[in-house]
Design an enzyme around this catalytic site. Structure first.
Site: not given
Length: 608
Positions: A355, A401-403
């Site tokens: 992301g 998450t930063c996904s």
């Protein structure tokens, strides 16, 4: 040691690729600081790495073999040389050396394949960008977010200081030139122009820990954990008990959690007890502080965590006590005396980072492989299940998450709910976990994906952020779990809408800094005639002999920044300069209109 003028940038690229660290970490965490020109050169090389790899692997790795890529020890330097030759400002390489000679020997073939690859990429994407793949055809530029650290200062002090120091001079109305807005989702989060970033890094407010430069979406984790409940003041349940940040380093989310908890306890104390009596109680030690346990298993990272927390969270805070631990979260459980009173867990584990679309090293690695994503997903699932099952008194968990991958987000959530709830006996029905829609983000539009094991109602409880789809911040995912017993008590209580705190004198941000910076590589051409003067590859030249040339290009650089850095892939230099000039004039006109409005409001206020 190499005498190449690109050696420093090549070394940075090499470390990013071999150590799997971020470019900023590699460039600025050591004792010796990296100059801006070197950083910019490494940054642009990493942004173009995917294209460079495609060129080298074209036609069965013909050019990869020709330039002896696999036999080269300094692959970072080789990448920089290739970038300068194929996509740099002058399409040439300065200096000498064997590596340069070997690259220049195949210059014509490299240029031919470059043109083929660029056209293929443009055709495959319809002429637009592919954020995580081919090149950096469209890299989003987000506003500069600055979180006010209410543990050490007040919003008014920060705003006044920023306007005084960065407002543009000693003119009486100079402070009005600095546009400052407040975010509409995260309390105490200022929104500034991205152009001001470089001036903030060394500002005393940042150095002293009074403001924290933190991306908006990464503030969601702590915000949801504290203010996600459906009842109590400001939409957040004043949770009794301590907190755990399971994967805490470097500490921005941990310090944000401390600020939110401290502020909420203070507000609760002020409402229930006269302020003087409340302070006396705490001084006498009648009311213990809320503990926040911050885990990290890496000795190096826990040192960073401790240093960070000591800078941001004052040791004499009346409401929270920080406990950074050099410990693996997997080895912690609720039977430990330290964690028996823990009621809330923030879990933001390692992820693919898919992301994060505005980081220069985002494109350093090839596209995430299925095996890597699956490995990360397995780890994340184990971590979430451990949080759900090993702490009996925990009734709130945030998993983030930063996904952008479903495998790391919705699928982890669905599997954890199925497996943990499936193992809970019918007699312990109240211990079941359920997804809850965070009260503090009720108005956030982008929600989770319906996937196997998740209903539409459950998916709507999940928060998704996508920086490539207009969210003005990097991609992120947030899920908020509550025990069934807790969720039911929330339903039985009188519900109230989340009240977003405001900052006096500041407007809510409404897209005033929205801009997409087009950093697409041009369909390249060799300049003819006399060469232009200035820096190289979007970065200033690393050669000290070019300092004068760099000074001459400052006006052009300012115009580039004002126009959003838009670069046409066709046409001559005059057309491009005319386009930039028009954009600059439009930008100036808009700024003047906004300033006139502010001055008018100010005069009206004074007349009253």
């Amino acid at each position: 040691m190499s005498t190449s003028p690109y050696h420093s940038a090549g070394k940075l690229v090499e470390r990013v690729l071999t150590e799997h660290k971020g470019l900023k970490t590699v460039a600025f965490s050591g004792k010796s600081s990296t100059n801006k020109a070197t950083y910019a050169q490494a940054c642009e090389t990493l942004r173009h790495k995917s294209l460079l790899d495609a060129i080298l692997s074209h036609d069965e790795n013909k050019l990869r073999k020709a330039v002896q890529f696999d036999d080269t020890r300094s692959k970072g330097l080789l990448y920089v040389l290739l970038f300068e030759l194929l996509f740099g400002k002058y399409k040439s390489i300065r200096g000498g050396g064997k590596l340069k000679r070997n690259v220049v020997k195949h210059e014509k073939e490299l240029e031919r394949v470059r043109d083929v690859v660029v056209k293929e990429r443009a055709a495959s994407t319809g002429g637009s960008s592919v954020a995580g793949g081919s090149a950096v055809n469209r890299a989003p530029t987000f506003p500069r977010y600055a979180r006010i650290n209410t543990l050490k200062t007040t919003p008014q002090e920060v705003v006044d200081t920023l306007r005084k120091d960065l407002g543009g001079g000693s003119d009486k109305d100079a402070k009005d030139e600095l546009e400052i807005y407040v975010d509409k989702h995260v309390p105490d989060l200022l929104v500034l122009s991205p152009a001001i970033t470089s001036r903030l890094y060394d500002h005393e407010l940042v150095k002293s820990g009074k403001i924290v430069l933190q991306d908006k979406s990464s503030c969601f984790s702590a915000l949801v954990l504290v203010h996600g409940g459906r009842h109590s003041q400001h939409g957040g349940t004043l949770t009794k008990g301590n907190y755990i940040d399971a994967c805490a380093a470097p500490g921005n989310k941990t310090s944000h959690l401390a600020a939110l908890v401290s502020k909420q306890i203070a507000a609760s104390s002020d409402e229930s007890t006269p302020s003087k009596q409340s302070k006396k109680k705490r001084k006498k030690g009648n009311k213990p502080k809320t503990g926040i346990y911050a885990f990290d298993r890496s000795s190096a990272r826990v040192k960073i965590l401790r240093d960070r927390l000591s800078d941001i969270v004052p040791g004499n805070n009346d409401y929270v006590e920080m406990n950074p631990l050099h410990q693996d979260f997997f080895k912690a459980d609720g039977t430990d005396d330290r964690f028996k009173s823990v009621s809330s867990i923030l879990l933001d584990p390692s992820c693919s980072g898919s992301g994060i679309v505005n980081a220069p090293d985002r494109f350093a690695d090839d596209a995430d492989s299925k095996d890597r994503i699956q490995t990360l997903s397995n780890f994340q699932l184990v971590a979430l299940k451990h949080a759900m099952t090993s702490f009996p008194k925990v009734d709130r968990i945030v998993y983030s998450t930063c996904s952008l991958h479903e495998e790391e987000n919705e699928q982890v959530v669905a599997t954890a709910l199925k497996e943990v709830n499936g193992e809970t006996s019918e007699d312990d029905d109240a211990k079941l976990w359920t997804l809850t829609k965070p009260a503090c983000l009720d108005h956030w539009k982008r929600r989770g994906h319906v996937t196997a094991g998740l209903t539409k109602e459950q998916a709507d409880c999940l928060i998704r952020v996508d920086g490539l789809k207009g969210d003005n911040t990097n991609g992120f995912f947030v899920s908020y779990f509550e025990r069934k017993r807790n969720a039911e008590s929330d339903d039985n209580e009188s519900s109230s809408a989340y009240e977003m705190p405001t900052i006096k004198g500041l407007e809510v941000y409404g897209g005033q800094f929205d801009v997409s910076v087009d950093t697409a590589p041009e369909v390249p051409f060799k300049p003819t005639g006399k060469k232009s003067k200035g820096g190289e590859s979007g970065a200033e030249s690393t050669d000290s002999n070019n300092n004068n040339n760099n000074k001459k290009s400052k006006k052009r650089k300012a115009a580039d920044e004002a126009s959003g850095g838009d670069v046409s892939s066709e046409g001559g230099g005059d057309a491009k300069r005319a386009k930039k000039a028009l954009k600059k004039l439009a930008w100036k006109k808009k700024q003047m209109e906004q300033r006139a409005k502010r001055l008018k409001k100010k005069k009206q206020g004074n007349s009253k």
